[in-house]
Write an enzyme that holds these catalytic residues in place. Sequence first.
Site, PDB file in Angstrom:
ATOM      1  CG  HIS A 150       2.798  23.140  52.095  1.00 31.72           C
ATOM      2  ND1 HIS A 150       1.803  23.710  52.849  1.00 31.72           N
ATOM      3  CD2 HIS A 150       2.224  22.771  50.915  1.00 31.72           C
ATOM      4  CE1 HIS A 150       0.665  23.688  52.176  1.00 31.72           C
ATOM      5  NE2 HIS A 150       0.887  23.131  50.998  1.00 31.72           N
TER       6      HIS A 150
ATOM      7  CB  SER B  28      28.687  41.358  60.802  1.00 36.47           C
ATOM      8  OG  SER B  28      28.956  41.029  62.149  1.00 36.47           O
TER       9      SER B  28
END
Length: 476
Positions: free
Chosen positions: A184, A308
């Site tokens: 979770h 990038s």
Amino acid sequence: MTSALTAEQDRVRLADVEPAIALGALDGRYRSATAPLVDHLSDAALNRNRIHVEVEWFIHLCSNQVLVGLPELTDEQVRALRAVPASFGSEEIAELGAIEATTVHDVKAVEYFITDRLEGLGLAELKPLVHFACTSEDINNLSYAVGIRDAVEQVWLPAARTMVSSLSSLVDEAAEVPMLSRTHGQPATPTTLGKEIAVFVHRLGRQLRRIEQQEYLGKLNGATGTYAAHLAAAPEADWPQIAQSFVEKLGLTFNPLTTQIESHDYQAELYADVARFNRILHGLCVDIWSYISIGFFRQIPVAGATGSSTMPHKVNPIRFENAEANLEISNALLDSLGATLVESRWQRDLTDSSGQRNIGTALGHSVLALSNVTKGLKQLDVASEVIAADLEANWEVLGEAIQTVMRAEAIAGVAGMQDPYERLKELTRGRRVDAEKLAEFVSGLGLSPAAEARLKNLTPARYTGLAADLAKRFSR
């Protein structure tokens, strides 16, 4: 000032540029990864397979002497006939295309393509035997089955096995690297990085075994699956047996009962299995991407590559992102094919014809994803020190071990072990505890000496159970 309309009129039409520019990415930007499928699932490959099926049916009829007056073919004639599909190349593709432009029927064009060659082979009198007692779907279903089988066995499965092998190598490297779990999204009982990757190896391997056992069905029983034309021509022949032996000679499984079309159920089964493999692989890509994002993996820079366009420090996880997208596209097509192909109006409609022309595209996006994942895995480096620091910051995960030992001690009759879960919850929930605090807590419990010693020896890095053993056992 030039108007938009004038600019549109003056612009070069890319559709007219030679050589032709691909509309889709699989035949353009990504062709190097998907080109092997062209030999099995392109229109040209389908036509070559149709010629192959027609020629083999011709040979089969002669070999079984199913009609009065059929000659026995010589070995040289058989070799010459089989050379027709074997030599199918650019010139033959153009020739067949010209015939189809007249017939406006692809399978009829194949029939004429073959009959045009029989005279040169000394078999002109046997022209009526080409496409004998066949409906188009007798040829099509067998041709697709051969193409799909070969594409899966010669292209998709090898690519999938290569990827899983690369994943297994990563398990070997990381089997004993302790790692904080996150259930979770929250800190949880530690595992090892290798064990978590091994889960995917195990799951993917199971799907591969299902796909490796896939049957590829075929039929050859006429216009409505009744052998009506066959019996009209040769009522004494055992046509179901002749058809079965022919289909099996092609390396396919015989389907004895159909309408005009083979029912395509095997295709739906296959596409469901491939789609399930894709979905499991998609989950792996998401997990690897997430591990990269928190620094558990470093990406090995490729010389000369740009991460990038504006941030030079970045190495983006593009291989896994590309794979995710292509797996999603592949599954959209596979799911659609699986749903569409199993239905047909009465004895036949043409929905399957258009659908099946996209099988190559569906598998192509999966093959592209496999290629990207394989390349991406080779560019990963396990950042053991980052993983270790993450573990060291979460001593509270030992609360599970402590309260479980307390339960065992209570059963063994050790006093003072009441409410173990609640006491550990009070100690650990919502706050960080370190080694010193946990040791102090354990010392005050009154455990048996052996149990206390075991717990005091535990660290988050040592609390991985059988993770390393499981990783090594199930990663092959």
